[in-house]
Design a protein around this motif. Structure first.
Motif, PDB file in Angstrom:
ATOM      1  N   UNK A 204      -3.792 -37.912 -18.546  1.00 23.44           N
ATOM      2  CA  UNK A 204      -3.570 -36.586 -18.000  1.00 23.44           C
ATOM      3  C   UNK A 204      -4.264 -36.495 -16.646  1.00 23.44           C
ATOM      4  N   UNK A 205      -3.559 -36.023 -15.656  1.00 28.92           N
ATOM      5  CA  UNK A 205      -4.139 -35.886 -14.320  1.00 28.92           C
ATOM      6  C   UNK A 205      -4.979 -34.613 -14.238  1.00 28.92           C
ATOM      7  N   UNK A 206      -5.788 -34.515 -13.178  1.00 30.44           N
ATOM      8  CA  UNK A 206      -6.577 -33.301 -12.974  1.00 30.44           C
ATOM      9  C   UNK A 206      -5.683 -32.087 -12.848  1.00 30.44           C
ATOM     10  N   UNK A 207      -4.567 -32.222 -12.161  1.00 33.67           N
ATOM     11  CA  UNK A 207      -3.649 -31.091 -11.981  1.00 33.67           C
ATOM     12  C   UNK A 207      -3.048 -30.662 -13.309  1.00 33.67           C
ATOM     13  N   UNK A 208      -2.719 -31.624 -14.172  1.00 32.26           N
ATOM     14  CA  UNK A 208      -2.201 -31.291 -15.501  1.00 32.26           C
ATOM     15  C   UNK A 208      -3.248 -30.526 -16.306  1.00 32.26           C
ATOM     16  N   UNK A 209      -4.483 -30.979 -16.206  1.00 31.41           N
ATOM     17  CA  UNK A 209      -5.573 -30.327 -16.920  1.00 31.41           C
ATOM     18  C   UNK A 209      -5.765 -28.897 -16.432  1.00 31.41           C
ATOM     19  N   UNK A 210      -5.756 -28.701 -15.132  1.00 28.74           N
ATOM     20  CA  UNK A 210      -5.905 -27.352 -14.568  1.00 28.74           C
ATOM     21  C   UNK A 210      -4.739 -26.468 -15.007  1.00 28.74           C
ATOM     22  N   UNK A 211      -3.549 -27.003 -14.993  1.00 31.30           N
ATOM     23  CA  UNK A 211      -2.370 -26.217 -15.397  1.00 31.30           C
ATOM     24  C   UNK A 211      -2.492 -25.791 -16.864  1.00 31.30           C
ATOM     25  N   UNK A 212      -2.935 -26.701 -17.729  1.00 31.37           N
ATOM     26  CA  UNK A 212      -3.100 -26.354 -19.144  1.00 31.37           C
ATOM     27  C   UNK A 212      -4.220 -25.345 -19.340  1.00 31.37           C
ATOM     28  N   UNK A 213      -5.300 -25.498 -18.562  1.00 34.37           N
ATOM     29  CA  UNK A 213      -6.452 -24.618 -18.709  1.00 34.37           C
ATOM     30  C   UNK A 213      -6.195 -23.238 -18.128  1.00 34.37           C
ATOM     31  N   UNK A 214      -5.468 -23.173 -17.066  1.00 36.92           N
ATOM     32  CA  UNK A 214      -5.219 -21.903 -16.386  1.00 36.92           C
ATOM     33  C   UNK A 214      -3.989 -21.221 -16.998  1.00 36.92           C
ATOM     34  N   UNK A 215      -4.123 -20.823 -18.251  1.00 38.07           N
ATOM     35  CA  UNK A 215      -3.009 -20.232 -18.985  1.00 38.07           C
ATOM     36  C   UNK A 215      -2.692 -18.828 -18.475  1.00 38.07           C
ATOM     37  N   UNK A 216      -1.459 -18.392 -18.713  1.00 37.88           N
ATOM     38  CA  UNK A 216      -0.970 -17.127 -18.151  1.00 37.88           C
ATOM     39  C   UNK A 216      -1.275 -15.903 -19.002  1.00 37.88           C
ATOM     40  N   UNK A 217      -1.673 -16.082 -20.241  1.00 44.96           N
ATOM     41  CA  UNK A 217      -2.013 -14.930 -21.079  1.00 44.96           C
ATOM     42  C   UNK A 217      -3.118 -15.327 -22.054  1.00 44.96           C
ATOM     43  N   UNK A 218      -3.976 -14.373 -22.357  1.00 45.92           N
ATOM     44  CA  UNK A 218      -5.128 -14.628 -23.218  1.00 45.92           C
ATOM     45  C   UNK A 218      -4.736 -14.392 -24.667  1.00 45.92           C
ATOM     46  N   UNK A 219      -4.105 -15.387 -25.255  1.00 48.50           N
ATOM     47  CA  UNK A 219      -3.699 -15.327 -26.657  1.00 48.50           C
ATOM     48  C   UNK A 219      -4.233 -16.587 -27.341  1.00 48.50           C
ATOM     49  N   UNK A 220      -4.538 -16.501 -28.642  1.00 49.48           N
ATOM     50  CA  UNK A 220      -5.158 -17.637 -29.335  1.00 49.48           C
ATOM     51  C   UNK A 220      -4.423 -18.967 -29.160  1.00 49.48           C
ATOM     52  N   UNK A 221      -3.114 -18.954 -29.133  1.00 47.76           N
ATOM     53  CA  UNK A 221      -2.356 -20.200 -28.998  1.00 47.76           C
ATOM     54  C   UNK A 221      -2.680 -20.921 -27.688  1.00 47.76           C
ATOM     55  N   UNK A 222      -3.087 -20.162 -26.676  1.00 48.18           N
ATOM     56  CA  UNK A 222      -3.366 -20.755 -25.365  1.00 48.18           C
ATOM     57  C   UNK A 222      -4.832 -21.156 -25.198  1.00 48.18           C
ATOM     58  N   UNK A 223      -5.779 -20.371 -25.784  1.00 48.71           N
ATOM     59  CA  UNK A 223      -7.183 -20.688 -25.560  1.00 48.71           C
ATOM     60  C   UNK A 223      -7.847 -21.447 -26.707  1.00 48.71           C
ATOM     61  N   UNK A 224      -7.317 -21.379 -27.898  1.00 47.82           N
ATOM     62  CA  UNK A 224      -7.971 -22.041 -29.024  1.00 47.82           C
ATOM     63  C   UNK A 224      -8.098 -23.559 -28.877  1.00 47.82           C
ATOM     64  N   UNK A 225      -7.135 -24.263 -28.264  1.00 49.00           N
ATOM     65  CA  UNK A 225      -7.333 -25.710 -28.098  1.00 49.00           C
ATOM     66  C   UNK A 225      -8.578 -26.064 -27.280  1.00 49.00           C
ATOM     67  N   UNK A 226      -9.080 -25.120 -26.488  1.00 44.80           N
ATOM     68  CA  UNK A 226     -10.271 -25.379 -25.666  1.00 44.80           C
ATOM     69  C   UNK A 226     -11.562 -25.060 -26.409  1.00 44.80           C
ATOM     70  N   UNK A 227     -11.473 -24.408 -27.539  1.00 41.35           N
ATOM     71  CA  UNK A 227     -12.649 -23.961 -28.286  1.00 41.35           C
ATOM     72  C   UNK A 227     -13.090 -25.065 -29.245  1.00 41.35           C
ATOM     73  N   UNK A 228     -13.719 -26.087 -28.721  1.00 39.38           N
ATOM     74  CA  UNK A 228     -14.124 -27.241 -29.525  1.00 39.38           C
ATOM     75  C   UNK A 228     -15.640 -27.285 -29.660  1.00 39.38           C
ATOM     76  N   UNK A 229     -16.210 -26.220 -30.201  1.00 43.56           N
ATOM     77  CA  UNK A 229     -17.660 -26.130 -30.321  1.00 43.56           C
ATOM     78  C   UNK A 229     -18.230 -27.197 -31.251  1.00 43.56           C
ATOM     79  N   UNK A 230     -17.401 -27.706 -32.165  1.00 43.89           N
ATOM     80  CA  UNK A 230     -17.860 -28.757 -33.070  1.00 43.89           C
ATOM     81  C   UNK A 230     -18.147 -30.061 -32.313  1.00 43.89           C
TER      82      UNK A 230
END
Length: 69
Positions: free
Chosen positions: A1-27
Motif C-alpha cells: 500500500x502506498x502512502x497515498x493509498x493509506x491517506x485516502x483510506x484514513x481520510x474517510x468522508x463520514x464518521x461512521x463505525x465502518x470507516x473508523x473501526x479498522x483503525x481502532x487497533x488498541x490491542x
C-alpha cells in the motif's frame, strides 16, 4: 500500500463505525511501561527524525496523533 493509498483510506468522508473501526487497533498498542516501536516523525518545521532519536534527547516524550479528516 502506498502512502497515498493509506491517506485516502484514513481520510474517510463520514464518521461512521465502518470507516473508523479498522483503525481502532488498541490491542496492538504497547502495554504500560513497554517502549513503543521506533517510527519516523516530522517536526513542525518539516525536519524528519524518529521516535528513537527524540527519546535519546529527552527524558519524557509525548507524541500527539491527530486526524486530518
Amino acid at each position: 500500500m502506498t502512502d497515498q493509498d493509506l491517506v485516502k483510506r484514513y481520510n474517510y468522508d463520514s464518521f461512521i463505525p465502518e470507516k473508523f473501526m479498522p483503525w481502532m487497533r488498541f490491542d496492538k498498542s504497547p502495554t504500560l511501561g513497554e517502549i513503543a516501536p521506533d517510527f519516523p516523525l516530522w517536526t513542525l518545521d518539516e525536519q524528519e527524525t524518529s521516535l528513537s532519536a527524540v527519546r535519546k534527547e529527552h527524558v519524557y516524550t509525548v507524541v500527539e496523533f491527530g486526524s486530518f479528516t
